[in-house]
Design an enzyme around this catalytic site. Structure first.
Site, PDB file in Angstrom:
ATOM      1  N   GLY A  89      34.795  50.343 -11.498  1.00  0.00           N
ATOM      2  CA  GLY A  89      34.510  51.772 -11.539  1.00  0.00           C
ATOM      3  C   GLY A  89      33.317  52.032 -10.643  1.00  0.00           C
ATOM      4  O   GLY A  89      33.217  51.452  -9.559  1.00  0.00           O
ATOM      5  N   SER A 122      35.814  44.147  -9.468  1.00  0.00           N
ATOM      6  CA  SER A 122      35.217  45.204  -8.651  1.00  0.00           C
ATOM      7  C   SER A 122      33.748  45.422  -9.024  1.00  0.00           C
ATOM      8  O   SER A 122      32.914  44.559  -8.768  1.00  0.00           O
ATOM      9  CB  SER A 122      36.050  46.478  -8.789  1.00  0.00           C
ATOM     10  OG  SER A 122      35.667  47.446  -7.840  1.00  0.00           O
ATOM     11  N   ALA A 123      33.408  46.545  -9.643  1.00  0.00           N
ATOM     12  CA  ALA A 123      32.012  46.788 -10.026  1.00  0.00           C
ATOM     13  C   ALA A 123      31.496  45.710 -10.970  1.00  0.00           C
ATOM     14  O   ALA A 123      30.318  45.338 -10.926  1.00  0.00           O
ATOM     15  CB  ALA A 123      31.869  48.167 -10.674  1.00  0.00           C
ATOM     16  N   HIS A 159      36.830  44.565  -2.549  1.00  0.00           N
ATOM     17  CA  HIS A 159      37.732  45.447  -1.785  1.00  0.00           C
ATOM     18  C   HIS A 159      37.423  45.382  -0.280  1.00  0.00           C
ATOM     19  O   HIS A 159      37.584  46.379   0.435  1.00  0.00           O
ATOM     20  CB  HIS A 159      37.611  46.906  -2.235  1.00  0.00           C
ATOM     21  CG  HIS A 159      37.790  47.145  -3.698  1.00  0.00           C
ATOM     22  ND1 HIS A 159      39.028  47.310  -4.289  1.00  0.00           N
ATOM     23  CD2 HIS A 159      36.884  47.258  -4.701  1.00  0.00           C
ATOM     24  CE1 HIS A 159      38.878  47.525  -5.584  1.00  0.00           C
ATOM     25  NE2 HIS A 159      37.588  47.483  -5.861  1.00  0.00           N
ATOM     26  N   GLU A 195      41.127  42.526  -1.260  1.00  0.00           N
ATOM     27  CA  GLU A 195      41.944  42.758  -2.448  1.00  0.00           C
ATOM     28  C   GLU A 195      42.991  41.649  -2.568  1.00  0.00           C
ATOM     29  O   GLU A 195      43.635  41.276  -1.596  1.00  0.00           O
ATOM     30  CB  GLU A 195      42.602  44.135  -2.371  1.00  0.00           C
ATOM     31  CG  GLU A 195      41.582  45.261  -2.454  1.00  0.00           C
ATOM     32  CD  GLU A 195      42.212  46.610  -2.734  1.00  0.00           C
ATOM     33  OE1 GLU A 195      43.446  46.719  -2.656  1.00  0.00           O
ATOM     34  OE2 GLU A 195      41.456  47.552  -3.028  1.00  0.00           O
TER      35      GLU A 195
END
Length: 238
Positions: A89, A122-123, A159, A195
Site C-alpha cells: 500500500g 511491496s510496502a 515493482h 514484479e
C-alpha cells in the site's frame, strides 16, 4: 542470526489473483510450524477489508490470520505472534503507523532475536530494509523518520520498472531516481525487485526467487543483473 524473511516485490501479478504467483513460496516459507499469521494492514486506509483479503487467501494455504489493528495492544500482538506479514500500500502511511504504535523495534527484536518469520510485500518489503527512501509512493503522511525496521542492511525498490526506450514520457525513470538517491553520500545498495520476484533470507543466506530478474544498484558502480536462483548473500554483509 535467526532471521527468516520473504520479501516479495508485489502481492498481485498481472493475470492472477492476490498472492497467487508466490503462494507456493509462502507456504514453503511458513511451513507446518506456523498456524496463525499476524497481518499488518496499516498501508491501506480500509484495514478491515484488507485484512479480510489476506485472511481469505491464507486460509486456502492452511493458515489463520489475525489483523494487528484488531488487537487491543498491537505491541503485545507482535510479542506473541507466530509469524508476521506486512502488506503493501502506501509506504509512508505504513511506516508512520508502525512508529505511532511503537512497533518498529518490537518487530525487529522478534525477527532478529527470536526468529519469527517475516513476510513483506511491496510496502511491507520496503519497511524491512534500511529506509523507505527508495519507495515509489507519495508522502501522503509524514513518519517521524524514513529509517525503517532494518532487517537487512540495504534498500529495496519493489515493482522495479525498466526504462522503456519507446516511451514519450519525459519524467524520470526508476533507474534515474535510484541513481539520484546514490548521488547522496553513504547511501546503501538498492535491489530493484521486478514484479514476480522475491528475496528469501535465512540467517546469513539470501536467494532470489520468482520468475523475473533483479537489478542491483551500488553507489559509484555499474548496475548488475541477477537471475532467479542467484545467491545474493553478499548483500547481507553491508
Amino acid at each position: 542470526m535467526k532471521r527468516r524473511l520473504l520479501l516479495v516485490s508485489n502481492s498481485t501479478l498481472h493475470g492472477g489473483g492476490y498472492l497467487d504467483h508466490c503462494a507456493r513460496d509462502v507456504k514453503r516459507f511458513f511451513g507446518r510450524d506456523v498456524r496463525r499469521v499476524l497481518f499488518v494492514p496499516y498501508a491501506l486506509h480500509d484495514r478491515d477489508a484488507y485484512t479480510q483479503t489476506a485472511r481469505d487467501k491464507f486460509r486456502t494455504l492452511g493458515y489463520e490470520v489475525d489483523g494487528i489493528h484488531e488487537a487491543p495492544d498491537p505491541a503485545h500482538a507482535v510479542r506473541t505472534a507466530e509469524a508476521i506479514f506486512i502488506g503493501g500500500g502506501n509506504t509512508f502511511r505504513l511506516l508512520k503507523s508502525l512508529y505511532d504504535n511503537q512497533l518498529v523495534s518490537e518487530i525487529r527484536k522478534r525477527v532478529m532475536e527470536d526468529g519469527v518469520p517475516y513476510m513483506g510485500s511491496s510496502a511491507g518489503t520496503n519497511v524491512a530494509t534500511v529506509s523507505i527512501s527508495t519507495t515509489n509512493d507519495m508522502p501522503i503522511v509524514c513518519p517521524p523518520s524514513f529509517s525503517s525496521i532494518g532487517l537487512v542492511p540495504f534498500n529495496i525498490n519493489p515493482h522495479y520498472l525498466d526504462p522503456d526506450p519507446h516511451s514519450r514520457h519525459m519524467g524520470e525513470t526508476r533507474e534515474q531516481r535510484i541513481l539520484q538517491y546514490h548521488e547522496e553520500a553513504d547511501t546503501p545498495r538498492v535491489l530493484g525487485l521486478r514484479e514476480g520476484s522475491m528475496l528469501l533470507v535465512e540467517g546469513d543466506t539470501a536467494t532470489l526467487l520468482g520468475t523475473t530478474r533483479a537489478r542491483l544498484f551500488t553507489r559509484g558502480q555499474p548496475t548488475v543483473e541477477y537471475e532467479p536462483g542467484s545467491d545474493l548473500s553478499f548483500l547481507l554483509t553491508g
